[in-house]
Design an enzyme around this catalytic site. Structure first.
Site, PDB file in Angstrom:
ATOM      1  CE1 TYR A 137      23.570  10.333   8.414  1.00 23.32           C
ATOM      2  CE2 TYR A 137      21.974  10.069   6.642  1.00 23.32           C
ATOM      3  CZ  TYR A 137      22.278  10.096   7.979  1.00 23.32           C
ATOM      4  OH  TYR A 137      21.284   9.897   8.902  1.00 23.32           O
ATOM      5  CE  LYS A 187      31.746  11.267  22.084  1.00 22.79           C
ATOM      6  NZ  LYS A 187      31.149  11.179  23.434  1.00 22.79           N
ATOM      7  CG  ASP A 219      28.285  12.415  25.316  1.00 24.38           C
ATOM      8  OD1 ASP A 219      28.467  13.627  25.082  1.00 24.38           O
ATOM      9  OD2 ASP A 219      29.170  11.691  25.818  1.00 24.38           O
ATOM     10  CG  ASP A 243      18.854  10.772  11.029  1.00 17.71           C
ATOM     11  OD1 ASP A 243      17.695  11.078  10.696  1.00 17.71           O
ATOM     12  OD2 ASP A 243      19.240   9.590  11.146  1.00 17.71           O
ATOM     13  CG  ASP A 247      13.939  10.386  14.321  1.00 18.06           C
ATOM     14  OD1 ASP A 247      13.887  11.308  13.468  1.00 18.06           O
ATOM     15  OD2 ASP A 247      13.723   9.194  14.041  1.00 18.06           O
TER      16      ASP A 247
HETATM   17  C1  IPM Z   1      15.696  11.300   7.489  1.00 18.06           C
HETATM   18  C2  IPM Z   1      15.994   9.835   7.256  1.00 18.06           C
HETATM   19  C3  IPM Z   1      17.108   9.693   6.228  1.00 18.06           C
HETATM   20  C4  IPM Z   1      18.360  10.284   6.853  1.00 18.06           C
HETATM   21  C5  IPM Z   1      17.377   8.268   5.732  1.00 18.06           C
HETATM   22  C6  IPM Z   1      16.126   7.608   5.244  1.00 18.06           C
HETATM   23  C7  IPM Z   1      18.419   8.256   4.660  1.00 18.06           C
HETATM   24  O1  IPM Z   1      16.279   9.186   8.452  1.00 18.06           O
HETATM   25  O2  IPM Z   1      15.406  12.006   6.517  1.00 18.06           O
HETATM   26  O3  IPM Z   1      15.711  11.725   8.647  1.00 18.06           O
HETATM   27  O4  IPM Z   1      19.026   9.608   7.651  1.00 18.06           O
HETATM   28  O5  IPM Z   1      18.675  11.416   6.528  1.00 18.06           O
HETATM   29 MN    MN Z   2      15.845  10.384  10.228  1.00 17.56          MN
END
Ligand code: IPM
Ligand code: MN
Ligand code: NAD
Length: 354
Positions: A137, A187, A219, A243, A247
């Site tokens: 990032y 990884k 993975d 990240d 999710d």
């Molecule tokens: C999160 C989001 C952010 C990230 C983006 C919007 C920059 O996906 O906070 O999880 O990837 O950190």
């Molecule tokens: Mn995110």
């Protein structure tokens, strides 16, 4: 002067809806808060030309905590300045190197809302500890044009020993207060930064002999997260893997709308936001799930405002609300954002009179 200063950054899409909901809950508590709203993200681009105006950043530096909704959306996707760049800059400027994302599914909610079997979700209690101000990032993305006109896009991933050490120390300290188990995800079979990550995490474990450490490749860790989620206590990982995996972990809980996060640095200051984004597909209809934002407010009460007992009360109110079936439609419910927030707030009682 109020006891605590909190900067509120509603942002874009469903950001303002879920922020309103969380503020409504906070305002029901017996705590002296001074809330100050500032522009951030796409709405700040529209207003000022930049996603993170100087005045917003200055207010954050001055605050005890920052509460954020979400940023981004199709409106700014092709633009040269993007809302998301403001979020990365904010995290970096405030030196928030650790992103803490707890995942504690409520079985009765997951049973109806998660595509996973209840047996896969039962007793899951894990926390993703994600490095937040390094890695891919924050490399130096560059674009160059080859002689033949081909465009080459470049993202570099950089980790220093010191970056890995501080997030690993935080992960191990947290594990010590939990089930004393760290699974570090990388990884290392491909990436140089992951090999350094593994080496430093192993070294840090030497200072935490009471905490068990396991390394796993990302993975297969992604698979284990849905097949054997119970085995995770602290999932320690780099910026991008954290990240993505968080999710994925939200599927265990039934919806991305219920997961909170805290972004922390060295002291008690922190930035709190649900893990979801601006959800452009449902924005503006008042149907977004406010639970991730409300639980983020609980994390703020605990970490930055020194009121863990209020955090527990908010968490209990959320649990009761969801268990009783008061839920937004992502969880199969019929209530809207404000109704869920009101139900949580009502369960806190008339706190101010106590
Ligand atoms: C999160 C989001 C952010 C990230 C983006 C919007 C920059 O996906 O906070 O999880 O990837 O950190
Ligand atoms: Mn995110
Ligand atoms: P998203 O998290 O916004 O949405 C993914 C899916 O989850 C959508 O179907 C959405 O409707 C649903 N969802 C998300 N939050 C919900 C909620 N509270 N209640 C009910 N359903 C919810 O991810 P995306 O669509 O990939 O990203 C949209 C935008 O948000 C992008 O611009 C992205 O960069 C941004 N984003 C911002 C943050 C942040 O500000 N921290 C985090 C993630 C994504």
């Amino acid at each position: 002067m109020a006891e605590y200063r909190v900067v509120v950054l509603p942002g874009d899409g469903v950001g303002p809806e879920v922020t309103d909901a969380a503020v409504r809950v906070l305002q029901r508590l017996d705590i002296d808060l001074h809330l100050q709203w500032h522009p951030f993200g796409g709405s700040a681009i529209d207003e000022t030309g930049v996603p993170l105006p100087e005045s917003t950043l200055a207010a954050c530096f001055d605050a005890d905590a920052v509460f954020l909704g979400a940023v981004g959306g199709p409106k700014w996707q092709g633009a040269s300045v993007r809302p998301e760049a403001g979020l990365l800059k904010l995290r970096q400027q405030l030196k928030l190197f650790a992103n803490i994302r707890p995942v504690r599914p409520i079985l009765s909610v997951a049973a109806t809302a998660s595509p996973l079997k209840p047996s896969a979700v039962e007793d899951v209690d894990l926390v993703v500890v994600r490095e937040l101000t390094g890695g891919i990032y924050f490399g130096e993305p560059r674009e160059r044009r080859e002689e033949d006109g081909d465009v080459v896009a470049v993202d570099t991933c950089v980790y220093r020993t010191s970056d890995v050490r501080r997030i690993a120390e935080l992960g191990f300290s947290l594990a010590r207060r939990r089930r004393s188990r760290v699974i570090s995800v990388d990884k290392a079979n491909v990436l140089e930064t992951s090999r350094l990550w593994r080496e430093v995490v192993t070294e840090v474990q030497g200072d935490f002999p009471d905490v068990a450490l396991e390394h796993q490749l990302v993975d297969s860790a992604a698979m284990r997260l849905v097949t054997h989620a119970r085995e995770f206590d602290v999932l320690l990982t780099s910026n991008m893997f954290g990240d993505i995996l968080s999710d994925e972990a939200s599927v265990l809980a039934g919806s991305i709308g219920v997961l909170p996060s805290a972004s922390l640095g060295a002291g008690t200051f922190g930035l709190y936001e649900p893990i979801h984004g601006s959800a452009p597909d449902i924005a503006g209809r008042g149907i977004s799930n406010p639970v991730g934002a409300i639980l983020s407010a609980a994390m703020m009460l605990e970490h930055s405002l020194g009121r863990p007992e209020l955090a527990r009360r908010v968490e209990a109110a959320v649990q009761e609300t969801l268990t009783e079936g008061v839920r937004t439609r992502d969880l199969g419910g019929a209530q809207n954002t404000a109704e869920v927030a009101e139900e949580v707030a009502a369960r806190l009682g008339d706190d101010k009179c106590q």
